[in-house]
Design a protein around this motif. Structure first.
Motif, PDB file in Angstrom:
ATOM      1  N   SER A   1      12.434 -52.494   8.656  1.00  0.00           N
ATOM      2  CA  SER A   1      12.896 -51.368   7.849  1.00  0.00           C
ATOM      3  C   SER A   1      12.080 -51.259   6.570  1.00  0.00           C
TER       4      SER A   1
ATOM      5  N   THR B   1      16.623 -48.190   2.976  1.00  0.00           N
ATOM      6  CA  THR B   1      17.278 -48.700   4.185  1.00  0.00           C
ATOM      7  C   THR B   1      17.050 -50.198   4.346  1.00  0.00           C
TER       8      THR B   1
ATOM      9  N   ALA C   1      19.451 -53.273   5.424  1.00  0.00           N
ATOM     10  CA  ALA C   1      19.004 -54.131   6.527  1.00  0.00           C
ATOM     11  C   ALA C   1      19.051 -55.607   6.114  1.00  0.00           C
TER      12      ALA C   1
ATOM     13  N   PRO D   1      16.318 -49.631  11.667  1.00  0.00           N
ATOM     14  CA  PRO D   1      17.104 -48.641  10.931  1.00  0.00           C
ATOM     15  C   PRO D   1      16.206 -47.806  10.015  1.00  0.00           C
TER      16      PRO D   1
ATOM     17  N   VAL E   1      18.652 -47.280  14.763  1.00  0.00           N
ATOM     18  CA  VAL E   1      19.801 -46.998  13.900  1.00  0.00           C
ATOM     19  C   VAL E   1      19.336 -45.856  12.997  1.00  0.00           C
ATOM     20  N   ASN E   2      19.825 -44.671  13.283  1.00  0.00           N
ATOM     21  CA  ASN E   2      19.261 -43.506  12.595  1.00  0.00           C
ATOM     22  C   ASN E   2      20.322 -42.584  12.056  1.00  0.00           C
TER      23      ASN E   2
ATOM     24  N   ILE F   1      22.136 -45.697   5.451  1.00  0.00           N
ATOM     25  CA  ILE F   1      22.591 -46.385   6.663  1.00  0.00           C
ATOM     26  C   ILE F   1      23.256 -47.670   6.189  1.00  0.00           C
TER      27      ILE F   1
ATOM     28  N   ILE G   1      24.242 -51.286  11.146  1.00  0.00           N
ATOM     29  CA  ILE G   1      23.099 -52.044  11.669  1.00  0.00           C
ATOM     30  C   ILE G   1      23.603 -53.233  12.496  1.00  0.00           C
TER      31      ILE G   1
END
Lengths: 395, 306, 102
Positions: free
Chosen positions: A301, A305, A309, A354, A376-377, A384, A389
């Motif tokens: 990532s 994000t 993560a 992500p 993971v979007n 996010i 995640i």
């Protein structure tokens, strides 16, 4: 090239004004502006656009204090053209924008690439396409940074993950631009740009400075070839007004800079534009590793994000999942060698990517592996969360 | 004194102005009867007479036939993207005010795709000399209509005649604040050279429209048989009027009885753009609203945030 | 005063003034035959050659009988889009040459 320390173009009071040594509680956008100033920024041209406007505003105030030039242009086409013009006149130059303006700049990103005019473009990404969600986060300009202008050329793109990195990578981006004579990008996102956090600005003598290469022969001898590369594929650069009487063109050109409209000349030039980044990728690429040594699930990532993560990896470890994080600091070049090395251990079972777009970095990862690459979007507008995640990891 | 007996022309392979040109690139790519080479010749002469160090002259071009001029003049020269010559030149001129920056480009480049940059650089009064070579069409791409194509004129994209009103460029440049505005044709070589010279010596945004034949494309579509034919029409139709009312000087190239008004129309003093210089060693201070900006720093202590 | 009378007025210094004499130089290989110099020469001394250059264009030459007629006004020089013609001031050159021999 060995970095030499301290900005060379300024001294005395100006230097003190440029490098605001100390510990600050600072906005990401402001930190980016301060990093550029510390690295010797001479020229900014830009057009206000959320969420990058604070960079423009900060530099409107700060650049004149240190003898730099600030121009608010009529649009982003003009901003990009102006920073290239300033660059060929010897300036360290930068512009800042967001998606809609970034799209307008793409035309002249190609010009900067083919003219080999060093410059830095900051894109504080917001939810897109088009006007999208102007005040909300996005990370969907990743591929545009690499492929946005027509044709093949090499660029470098950094993705800061904190205001401190906005400061640090602004310096890095200006240095890299000059070292390789390329446009470089700082791909921030709205959350990082609008995040206020601790930023430590070091003493001026600790700011790394990598100068542009200059011609070894004096002007007036007629022997200098402005586009003849050294062994590192980068030609020394002569600036407007120095007496070398250079010609720069967006047409395919020879080492003298004259138009040379043949397939052979084109192949030679374009390959070099690509190779000066491609062949130096291992030197340029930057990433951060977190718990990767024994990781079976690798989260890749960047930007805001990556903060989620990292937390997700910590939580996953508590749940017994052998997760680790590879945080991209350069989006481009992509850390292919590192990912291949991780794959070579045979330990990796899956990747989780992500990102606040619908799979732009995931494509790059998929290109390198047959293993599952879980996405993971969201297309923009919200962070996010770590929970999401972990949920995908466990799936 | 003995007088040499002249025997007619002498043949040679160099021209005295070659020293100011990239003569190894001549002959240039421009068509027979095109006036852009003449405009370039006048620019080079003006550069030589300007008294400005040659290495402080910079030439910036956009895209198109006129955009090729930068490549032939042996000063620091930049051939940029379509429409972007002016903002590129703004970068150079603002970064290094010692340089005399001359933008040479065509009507399509400067006033269609680059129109926004033209009006804003003029509004800011950036120290540029903008030489707009107007041949009434897009010549490089084969003769399409542009923003200066006269009403009813033929072009490859106006097969039923052009129904857009054209720009009146001196009127436009004046309206957006250019302190020097002139129009000449490439037949008025002495006046044109003098106008360019004036622009080079005058600070601020100087705009010169140069009317030029394009026999290959504009001429082909509009029954103008050659560059010469158009040049002869300039001789018949041009009226020098430095005091002309700029609103009234639209060019209607197809109307033989309508005059083409030329002259140095505007020459006024107007403070040119200069970047603000402020701060501890400069003269200007920011507005009081900015006072809090520096107060982001906090004193580090052992129990500080981590 | 009629226009014919105006035409007959003579400059006061006509007895002493020397009309400049120009030497015409041509760069045949640059010429693209546009005809500008020939048509717009104020003393009408240029004509197309019968020869052609490598690109196939007839370039200008000085007409027979007009070898001494160029006044070095320089119009052809500045007007030529190809930078293919110029003149030199022969009087000045001669004076220079005589100065050298003195």
């Amino acid at each position: 090239m060995t970095p030499t320390s301290a900005a060379p173009k300024v001294e005395g009071e100006d230097l003190a004004a440029r490098v605001q040594t100390g510990t600050h509680f600072m906005l990401g956008d402001h930190a980016c502006a301060e990093g550029a100033l510390a690295a010797g920024l001479d020229f900014f041209a830009g057009y206000p656009i959320t969420p990058s406007t604070e960079i423009c505003e900060r530099l409107a105030h700060r650049l004149p204090e240190v003898g730099g030039k600030f121009v608010q242009m009529e649009d982003e086409l003009a901003s990009m053209a102006a920073i290239i013009g300033a660059s060929v006149a010897g300036a360290r130059s930068l512009t800042a924008t967001s998606g809609p303006g970034f799209s307008l700049m793409m035309e002249n990103v190609g010009l900067a690439a083919i003219m080999e005019a060093p410059c830095v473009i900051v894109d504080v990404m917001r939810a897109s396409p088009s006007t999208g969600l102007p005040t909300a986060v996005g990370q969907a300009d990743v591929l545009q940074a690499r492929w946005g202008s027509h044709g093949d050329y090499g660029i470098v793109a950094y993705a800061p993950s904190s205001p401190q990195e906005c400061f640090d990578l602004a310096i890095q981006a200006l240095n890299t631009a000059d070292q390789y004579r390329i446009p470089t990008f700082i791909m921030m996102d709205e959350i990082i740009g609008h995040m206020t956090e601790r930023v430590v600005i070091p003493p001026a003598e600790d700011i790394p400075f990598v100068p542009r290469k200059t011609p070894s022969e004096p002007p007036g001898e007629g022997t200098f070839l402005p586009f003849k590369p050294d062994e590192d594929l980068v030609p020394p650069m002569a600036h407007a007004g120095q007496g070398y009487r250079v010609h720069f063109t967006g047409l395919t050109h020879d080492e003298q800079g004259y138009p040379r409209l043949t397939a052979a000349a084109h192949e030679k030039l374009v390959n070099r534009l690509v190779d000066k980044v491609r062949l130096n990728a291992e030197k340029i690429v930057m990433y951060e590793e977190y718990l990767l040594d024994d990781a079976e699930t690798i989260v890749i990532s960047f930007g805001c994000t990556a903060r989620s993560a990292r937390h997700a990896v910590t939580l996953a470890r508590q749940e017994g999942i052998k997760a680790g994080l590879l945080r991209l600091i350069t989006l481009w070049p992509f850390p292919e060698t590192r990912i291949r090395a991780l794959l070579d251990t045979g330990r990796v079972k899956e990747f989780v990517v992500p990102e606040i777009n619908l799979g732009q970095v995931r494509r790059e990862v998929e290109r390198l592996t047959q293993l599952p690459v879980k996405r993971v979007n969201n297309p923009g507008g919200a962070m996010i969360t770590p929970d999401l995640i972990i949920e995908v990891m466990e799936r | 004194m003995t007088q040499t007996v002249l025997t007619g022309e002498k043949k040679t392979d160099t021209h005295p102005v070659d020293a100011l040109l990239r003569a190894d690139r001549l002959p240039h790519i421009l068509c027979p009867g095109c006036g852009i080479g003449t405009a370039m010749h006048c620019i080079v002469h003006a550069m030589a007479e300007s008294g400005i160090d040659r290495d402080k002259h910079v030439c910036v071009s956009g895209i198109g036939c006129s955009g090729r001029v930068a490549g032939y003049i042996d000063v620091d020269s930049y051939h940029t993207t379509h429409g972007r010559a002016i903002p590129f030149a703004v970068g150079i001129a603002v970064q290094n005010p010692e340089l005399a920056v001359t933008v040479v480009s065509g009507d399509g480049d400067l006033t269609a795709i680059g129109g926004n940059h033209l009006i804003h650089a003029a509004r800011r009064n950036i120290d540029l000399n903008v030489i707009c070579i107007n041949n009434f069409n897009y010549g490089m791409t084969g003769g399409q209509a542009g923003p200066t194509t006269p009403l009813n004129a033929q072009s490859s994209t106006t097969p039923y005649g052009c129904w857009d009103r054209p720009f009146n460029l001196p009127h436009l440049a004046h309206a957006v604040g250019a302190p020097f505005v002139a129009r000449w044709t490439v037949l008025h070589v002495r006046q044109l050279k003098d106008a360019i010279l004036r622009a080079m010596q005058k600070p601020g945004f100087c705009f010169i429209e140069v009317i030029s034949p394009c026999p290959t494309n504009y001429g082909k579509f509009n029954n103008i048989g050659s560059g010469l034919e158009e040049m002869e029409s300039y001789r018949r139709r041009c009226v020098v009027d430095h005091d002309a009312n700029l609103a009234d000087i639209e060019i209607d190239l197809g109307q033989e009885d309508s005059p083409i008004v030329v002259g140095n129309f505007i020459d006024v003093d107007r403070e040119p753009f200069r970047p603000i210089l402020a701060g501890p060693v400069r003269e200007e201070k920011p507005h009081a609203a900015w006072a809090g900006l520096r107060k982001t720093q906090f004193v580090e202590d052992k129990n500080g945030p981590e | 005063m009629t226009s014919s009378e105006i035409r007959h007025r003579e400059p006061l210094d006509i007895a002493t003034a020397r009309v400049p004499r120009g030497q015409v130089y041509i760069i045949p290989e640059r010429c693209k035959g546009c005809d500008f110099c020939i048509v717009f020469c104020p003393v009408d001394i240029l004509v197309f050659s019968t020869d052609i250059n490598a690109k196939g264009y007839h370039f200008p030459i000085v007409a027979h009988g007009k070898e001494d007629a160029c006044t070095h006004c320089g119009f052809c020089d500045l007007l030529c889009p190809e930078l293919a013609i110029y003149t030199e001031d022969l009087n000045a050159l001669e004076q220079e040459a005589e100065g050298d021999t003195d």
